[in-house]
Scaffold this motif. Sequence first.
Motif, mmCIF file in Angstrom:
data_model
loop_
_atom_site.group_PDB
_atom_site.id
_atom_site.type_symbol
_atom_site.label_atom_id
_atom_site.label_comp_id
_atom_site.label_asym_id
_atom_site.label_seq_id
_atom_site.Cartn_x
_atom_site.Cartn_y
_atom_site.Cartn_z
ATOM 1 N N GLU A 34 1.894 52.327 -1.650
ATOM 2 C CA GLU A 34 1.396 53.667 -1.347
ATOM 3 C C GLU A 34 0.132 53.923 -2.144
ATOM 4 O OE1 GLU A 34 2.751 58.237 -2.005
ATOM 5 O OE2 GLU A 34 4.300 56.757 -1.580
ATOM 6 N N LEU A 35 -0.935 54.259 -1.450
ATOM 7 C CA LEU A 35 -2.198 54.548 -2.111
ATOM 8 C C LEU A 35 -2.180 55.970 -2.645
ATOM 9 C CD1 LEU A 35 -4.669 52.931 0.437
ATOM 10 C CD2 LEU A 35 -3.931 52.008 -1.749
ATOM 11 N N ARG A 36 -2.735 56.149 -3.826
ATOM 12 C CA ARG A 36 -2.792 57.479 -4.419
ATOM 13 C C ARG A 36 -3.894 58.309 -3.803
ATOM 14 N NH1 ARG A 36 -3.281 56.188 -10.591
ATOM 15 N NH2 ARG A 36 -5.085 55.179 -9.696
ATOM 16 N N GLY A 37 -4.658 57.731 -2.993
ATOM 17 C CA GLY A 37 -5.807 58.375 -2.369
ATOM 18 C C GLY A 37 -6.769 57.276 -1.980
ATOM 19 N N ARG A 38 -7.928 57.683 -1.557
ATOM 20 C CA ARG A 38 -8.908 56.679 -1.169
ATOM 21 C C ARG A 38 -9.418 55.946 -2.409
ATOM 22 N NH1 ARG A 38 -13.103 59.303 2.701
ATOM 23 N NH2 ARG A 38 -13.450 60.520 0.834
ATOM 24 N N VAL A 39 -9.685 54.669 -2.247
ATOM 25 C CA VAL A 39 -10.133 53.817 -3.358
ATOM 26 C C VAL A 39 -11.627 54.025 -3.566
ATOM 27 C CG1 VAL A 39 -10.359 51.440 -4.184
ATOM 28 C CG2 VAL A 39 -8.347 52.115 -2.857
ATOM 29 N N ALA A 40 -12.008 54.415 -4.778
ATOM 30 C CA ALA A 40 -13.418 54.578 -5.126
ATOM 31 C C ALA A 40 -14.108 53.227 -4.972
ATOM 32 C CB ALA A 40 -13.553 55.092 -6.549
ATOM 33 N N THR A 41 -15.132 53.178 -4.115
ATOM 34 C CA THR A 41 -15.783 51.922 -3.762
ATOM 35 C C THR A 41 -17.276 52.012 -4.035
ATOM 36 O OG1 THR A 41 -14.129 51.545 -2.040
ATOM 37 C CG2 THR A 41 -16.182 50.283 -1.877
ATOM 38 N N THR A 42 -17.780 51.022 -4.762
ATOM 39 C CA THR A 42 -19.191 50.986 -5.112
ATOM 40 C C THR A 42 -19.810 49.684 -4.626
ATOM 41 O OG1 THR A 42 -18.738 52.301 -7.101
ATOM 42 C CG2 THR A 42 -20.846 51.148 -7.012
ATOM 43 N N LEU A 43 -20.885 49.801 -3.858
ATOM 44 C CA LEU A 43 -21.653 48.636 -3.447
ATOM 45 C C LEU A 43 -22.711 48.385 -4.512
ATOM 46 C CD1 LEU A 43 -22.190 49.442 0.343
ATOM 47 C CD2 LEU A 43 -20.396 48.074 -0.710
ATOM 48 N N VAL A 44 -22.855 47.121 -4.901
ATOM 49 C CA VAL A 44 -23.827 46.755 -5.940
ATOM 50 C C VAL A 44 -24.741 45.689 -5.363
ATOM 51 C CG1 VAL A 44 -24.138 45.835 -8.266
ATOM 52 C CG2 VAL A 44 -22.149 47.267 -7.754
ATOM 53 N N THR A 45 -26.028 45.926 -5.419
ATOM 54 C CA THR A 45 -27.007 44.977 -4.922
ATOM 55 C C THR A 45 -28.010 44.692 -6.030
ATOM 56 O OG1 THR A 45 -28.516 44.481 -3.103
ATOM 57 C CG2 THR A 45 -28.510 46.736 -3.917
ATOM 58 N N GLY A 46 -28.657 43.539 -5.941
ATOM 59 C CA GLY A 46 -29.641 43.185 -6.953
ATOM 60 C C GLY A 46 -30.271 41.845 -6.647
ATOM 61 N N ALA A 47 -31.311 41.542 -7.384
ATOM 62 C CA ALA A 47 -32.108 40.350 -7.114
ATOM 63 C C ALA A 47 -31.383 39.046 -7.414
ATOM 64 C CB ALA A 47 -33.407 40.415 -7.911
ATOM 65 N N SER A 48 -30.452 39.068 -8.352
ATOM 66 C CA SER A 48 -29.779 37.822 -8.729
ATOM 67 C C SER A 48 -28.284 38.058 -8.898
ATOM 68 C CB SER A 48 -30.354 37.283 -10.037
ATOM 69 O OG SER A 48 -29.943 38.098 -11.121
ATOM 70 N N PRO A 49 -27.490 36.996 -8.736
ATOM 71 C CA PRO A 49 -26.049 37.132 -8.957
ATOM 72 C C PRO A 49 -25.745 37.615 -10.380
ATOM 73 C CG PRO A 49 -26.500 35.058 -7.859
ATOM 74 C CD PRO A 49 -27.822 35.651 -8.247
ATOM 75 N N ALA A 50 -26.484 37.125 -11.360
ATOM 76 C CA ALA A 50 -26.251 37.525 -12.749
ATOM 77 C C ALA A 50 -26.488 39.021 -12.945
ATOM 78 C CB ALA A 50 -27.133 36.709 -13.685
ATOM 79 N N ALA A 51 -27.537 39.548 -12.316
ATOM 80 C CA ALA A 51 -27.830 40.981 -12.437
ATOM 81 C C ALA A 51 -26.727 41.815 -11.793
ATOM 82 C CB ALA A 51 -29.178 41.298 -11.799
ATOM 83 N N ARG A 52 -26.260 41.397 -10.611
ATOM 84 C CA ARG A 52 -25.181 42.135 -9.932
ATOM 85 C C ARG A 52 -23.896 42.100 -10.758
ATOM 86 N NH1 ARG A 52 -27.638 39.337 -5.781
ATOM 87 N NH2 ARG A 52 -25.982 37.780 -5.620
#
Length: 127
Positions: A3-21
Motif C-alpha cells: 500500500e502506497l502512502r501517497g504518490r512517490v516524490a519523483t525527481t528527474l536528474v539530467t547532466g553532462a556526465s554520469p558522474a555529475a548526475r
Amino acid sequence: MPELRGRVATTLVTGASPAAREAAIAGLLAAQPAAPNRFDAVILEGLASGSSSIPTDSSVRLVRLAAGCVCCTGNLVLRVTLNRLLRQGPERLFIGVASSEHLDQLRSWLQEAPYDQLLALNPTVCA
C-alpha cells in the motif's frame, strides 16, 4: 503491491556526465535520508564511469539501464523497471537521464495513467 502512502516524490536528474548526475542524486539522498525501514529508488541511464557516489546500503535501491534514450528506445525497459520498483514502495524516486533532449516527453509520459496516480513529479535537477 504494498500500500502506497501517497504518490512517490519523483525527481528527474539530467547532466553532462554520469558522474555529475550521480553526484547530484547522492547530494539529494544525503540531504534527506530515507526514513527508518524505508528506501529511496534510483534509476540511472548508462553504465557507471568508475566508482559511484550513490550509497550502496539498504536505504537505496539502484538500477542501471542500458544507455540510450529512456523515452524512445528504452521505454519498455524503463516501464518494467519502474513498475518493479514501485511495487516495492519507495519513499522517493530519482531517474538520471543522459540527455535533456526528450525530457519534456519523459515528464509527459510519467504524468499519464497509471503513473499520474503513483508519482508526484518534482522540478528537474540539472547537474
